[in-house]
Design a protein around this motif. Structure first.
Motif, PDB file in Angstrom:
ATOM      1  N   PRO A  57       0.824  -1.206   0.000  1.00  0.00           N
ATOM      2  CA  PRO A  57       0.000   0.000   0.000  1.00  0.00           C
ATOM      3  C   PRO A  57       0.859   1.258   0.000  1.00  0.00           C
ATOM      4  CG  PRO A  57       0.024  -0.980   2.186  1.00  0.00           C
ATOM      5  CD  PRO A  57       0.727  -1.940   1.283  1.00  0.00           C
ATOM      6  N   ARG A  58       0.348   2.299  -0.646  1.00  0.00           N
ATOM      7  CA  ARG A  58       1.113   3.548  -0.744  1.00  0.00           C
ATOM      8  C   ARG A  58       1.056   4.346   0.550  1.00  0.00           C
ATOM      9  NH1 ARG A  58       0.557   8.915  -2.247  1.00  0.00           N
ATOM     10  NH2 ARG A  58      -1.705   8.713  -2.291  1.00  0.00           N
ATOM     11  N   THR A  59      -0.124   4.433   1.153  1.00  0.00           N
ATOM     12  CA  THR A  59      -0.288   5.218   2.377  1.00  0.00           C
ATOM     13  C   THR A  59      -0.836   4.356   3.495  1.00  0.00           C
ATOM     14  OG1 THR A  59      -2.588   5.858   1.982  1.00  0.00           O
ATOM     15  CG2 THR A  59      -0.873   7.208   0.924  1.00  0.00           C
ATOM     16  N   GLY A  60      -0.786   4.905   4.712  1.00  0.00           N
ATOM     17  CA  GLY A  60      -1.365   4.191   5.849  1.00  0.00           C
ATOM     18  C   GLY A  60      -2.848   3.969   5.683  1.00  0.00           C
ATOM     19  N   SER A  74      -1.633  -1.831  14.284  1.00  0.00           N
ATOM     20  CA  SER A  74      -1.585  -0.498  14.872  1.00  0.00           C
ATOM     21  C   SER A  74      -1.857  -0.541  16.366  1.00  0.00           C
ATOM     22  CB  SER A  74      -2.618   0.407  14.193  1.00  0.00           C
ATOM     23  OG  SER A  74      -2.655   1.687  14.793  1.00  0.00           O
ATOM     24  N   VAL A  75      -1.313   0.448  17.053  1.00  0.00           N
ATOM     25  CA  VAL A  75      -1.569   0.577  18.491  1.00  0.00           C
ATOM     26  C   VAL A  75      -3.059   0.696  18.762  1.00  0.00           C
ATOM     27  CG1 VAL A  75      -1.262   3.093  18.439  1.00  0.00           C
ATOM     28  CG2 VAL A  75      -0.926   1.847  20.590  1.00  0.00           C
ATOM     29  N   GLN A 123       0.836   8.684  10.251  1.00  0.00           N
ATOM     30  CA  GLN A 123       1.756   8.919  11.365  1.00  0.00           C
ATOM     31  C   GLN A 123       1.954   7.667  12.221  1.00  0.00           C
ATOM     32  OE1 GLN A 123      -0.416  12.645  12.672  1.00  0.00           O
ATOM     33  NE2 GLN A 123       1.700  13.260  13.117  1.00  0.00           N
ATOM     34  N   LEU A 124       0.960   6.809  12.265  1.00  0.00           N
ATOM     35  CA  LEU A 124       1.058   5.593  13.077  1.00  0.00           C
ATOM     36  C   LEU A 124       2.011   4.551  12.485  1.00  0.00           C
ATOM     37  CD1 LEU A 124      -2.709   5.165  14.039  1.00  0.00           C
ATOM     38  CD2 LEU A 124      -0.827   5.668  15.618  1.00  0.00           C
ATOM     39  N   ARG A 125       2.388   4.739  11.223  1.00  0.00           N
ATOM     40  CA  ARG A 125       3.305   3.811  10.543  1.00  0.00           C
ATOM     41  C   ARG A 125       2.815   2.371  10.683  1.00  0.00           C
ATOM     42  NH1 ARG A 125       9.495   4.399  10.804  1.00  0.00           N
ATOM     43  NH2 ARG A 125       9.155   3.341   8.800  1.00  0.00           N
ATOM     44  N   LEU A 126       1.631   2.134  10.215  1.00  0.00           N
ATOM     45  CA  LEU A 126       0.968   0.845  10.377  1.00  0.00           C
ATOM     46  C   LEU A 126       0.997  -0.023   9.123  1.00  0.00           C
ATOM     47  CD1 LEU A 126      -1.751   1.636   8.733  1.00  0.00           C
ATOM     48  CD2 LEU A 126      -2.564   2.417  10.954  1.00  0.00           C
ATOM     49  N   LEU A 170       5.975  -1.878   9.343  1.00  0.00           N
ATOM     50  CA  LEU A 170       6.107  -2.826  10.450  1.00  0.00           C
ATOM     51  C   LEU A 170       7.419  -3.590  10.358  1.00  0.00           C
ATOM     52  CD1 LEU A 170       2.418  -4.073  10.373  1.00  0.00           C
ATOM     53  CD2 LEU A 170       3.445  -2.584  12.106  1.00  0.00           C
ATOM     54  N   VAL A 171       7.862  -3.886   9.132  1.00  0.00           N
ATOM     55  CA  VAL A 171       9.165  -4.532   8.958  1.00  0.00           C
ATOM     56  C   VAL A 171      10.274  -3.560   9.349  1.00  0.00           C
ATOM     57  CG1 VAL A 171      10.750  -5.570   7.289  1.00  0.00           C
ATOM     58  CG2 VAL A 171       8.310  -6.113   7.195  1.00  0.00           C
ATOM     59  N   ASP A 172      10.175  -2.312   8.916  1.00  0.00           N
ATOM     60  CA  ASP A 172      11.185  -1.306   9.253  1.00  0.00           C
ATOM     61  C   ASP A 172      11.293  -1.104  10.767  1.00  0.00           C
ATOM     62  OD1 ASP A 172      11.788  -0.904   6.614  1.00  0.00           O
ATOM     63  OD2 ASP A 172      10.535   0.890   6.399  1.00  0.00           O
TER      64      ASP A 172
END
Length: 455
Positions: free
Chosen positions: A243-246, A400-401, A424-427, A432-434
């Motif tokens: 996916p391009r964005t969260g 995600s949290v 911003q949550l980087r989900l 998640l790998v990063d």
């Protein structure tokens, strides 16, 4: 009402390969420990009627090519009741299973403890519970088949205490027998089908399917001493591009046409048998649990189906993971939930304690647990079933949290900031790998960094 077979008919319906073990020596003369007048005559009549000296028969058997120790109850002998000599035989059967390192299969049909022996009869339940605990500590599995009826202490020890509980259709099953339960009690609560719905039975098995089913279970539940290799990561069945964005990741994970747990399990296993219920009165239809064969190798599975997981689901999952750990069988979990159920009934059912138990079962597992996030990974309700060091994600999943809508609400942001919050949550899977949360993106044609987060 299920058909009532004799102890030996029940054995014969299950297997043609049975070798009876010698009965332990014991004094069966007289009117028993209470001096109950006429008790000796009752036993003699029961023997004449059934051909048995006691209410259980035990020995070794092979079912579906798999050896086991087999116990079968004779209901025609004083209602299959448990007395001191019954306890001797049951204890001997458990000891044989421990010595031979074999699983134990119990074909139960009992009315409970024997009145003519009073408290001596009741204390046999301590002996059975102790023997069962010793067998559990030694490793081999315990499987119960509930015939008609299965009540009283026999249900509350050999039956409900087994690792896998199968029941015949229409069998009477309950701690209270028909003569002692309240007159206005709902009869459905005391039947096999009612116990299945209440999470106390794993499956209802028609008599004709019992030999094959028990044989398959014995094959899946074989005890393994050597540390197992991890369960292989399933292939991703959906999208392969990232996916391009969260927010794109969230929409993909929530898509109605995304592959779900059932499809993943069908593709992964050549054979699988389900386990159901938390043994505390609950089931969760949104969680699939059991054991299966992956390329001839047993693997336990716990799979969320995209719904909010209920306390009964977490307790069932913990039960399966602990059984797999005891047997030396690797575990696969499939994570897909918007989060744990948070309604009032879930709280009354012990949501916090159930989630804690799921976390603890994975934390304590000595066998490897492999996780694939296949859809939504919503907060602690998802994390409770995820392996801390062996989690993978699919391209159409997120973790995600908390859901981005709820995160925005907690941060007191306007609803139009939800998409930005998701970024911003980087989900995303690649995020998640990063972050080191996931080991890999399953099925992706290589790691690709996503475009900058924004809308």
């Amino acid at each position: 009402m299920a058909e009532r077979l004799t102890a030996r008919e029940a054995i014969g319906a299950l297997t043609a390969d049975f070798t009876e073990s010698a009965a332990p020596a014991g004094d069966t003369a007289g009117d028993g420990p209470l001096g109950w007048a006429g008790y000796a005559d009752s036993r003699a009549r029961a023997t004449a009627r059934t051909g048995e000296q006691e209410s259980v028969v035990h020995g070794t058997a092979t079912v579906g090519g798999h050896p086991c120790v087999l116990i079968s109850f004779e209901f025609g002998f004083l209602g299959g009741s448990l007395g001191q000599r019954t306890g001797d035989r049951l204890e001997a059967a458990y000891e044989e299973a421990i010595t031979r390192r074999l699983p134990l299969v119990s074909l139960i049909a009992t009315g409970g403890s024997r009145m003519q022996e009073g408290m001596i009869a009741l204390t046999q339940l301590h002996r059975v519970a102790r023997a069962s605990a010793r067998l559990r500590a030694a490793g081999p599995a315990q499987l119960a088949v509930l015939r008609d009826p299965t009540t009283g202490g026999g249900w509350a020890t050999l039956g409900a205490g087994a690792d896998v509980i199968l029941a015949l259709p229409g069998a009477q099953v309950g701690f209270a027998g028909s003569r002692v339960r309240p007159a206005d009690a709902d009869p459905a609560a005391y039947g096999a089908e009612g116990q299945l719905a209440a999470g106390s039975v794993d499956a209802i098995v028609p008599p004709g399917e019992l030999p094959a089913t028990v044989g398959r279970w014995l094959g899946l539940l074989a005890h393994h001493d050597a540390p197992p290799a991890p369960a292989p990561v399933p292939d991703a069945l959906g999208a392969t591009d990232l996916p391009r964005t969260g927010w794109d990741a969230v929409l993909r994970a929530r898509a109605a046409d995304r592959p779900r747990a059932g499809a993943y399990l069908d593709a992964y296993f050549g054979l699988r048998l389900p386990l159901s219920g938390d043994r505390c009165g609950g089931t969760d239809p949104g969680l699939l649990c059991g054991f299966g064969l992956r390329e001839g190798r047993p693997v336990a599975y716990v799979a969320q189906c995209g719904t909010a997981t209920r306390p009964a689901g977490y307790r069932t999952a913990a039960r399966v993971i602990r059984l797999a750990d005891r047997l030396g069988i690797p575990v696969l979990t499939l994570v897909d939930t918007p989060g744990a159920a948070n309604d009032a009934e879930a709280e009354r059912s012990g949501a916090g304690a159930a989630i804690a138990d799921a976390f603890a079962s994975i934390a304590a597992a000595r066998v490897p647990v492999t996780t694939l996030v296949i859809g939504e990974g919503g907060s602690g309700g998802a994390l409770a079933l995820a392996a801390p060091d062996r989690t993978h994600v699919t391209p159409d999943s997120y973790f995600s949290v908390i859901a981005p809508e709820l995160a925005a609400a907690i941060l007191k942001r306007d609803p139009d900031r939800v998409r930005a919050t998701a970024g911003q949550l980087r989900l995303r899977p690649q995020d998640l790998v990063d972050l080191g949360v996931a080991r890999s993106v399953a099925g992706a044609p290589g790691r690709r960094a996503g475009a900058a987060e924004g809308g």
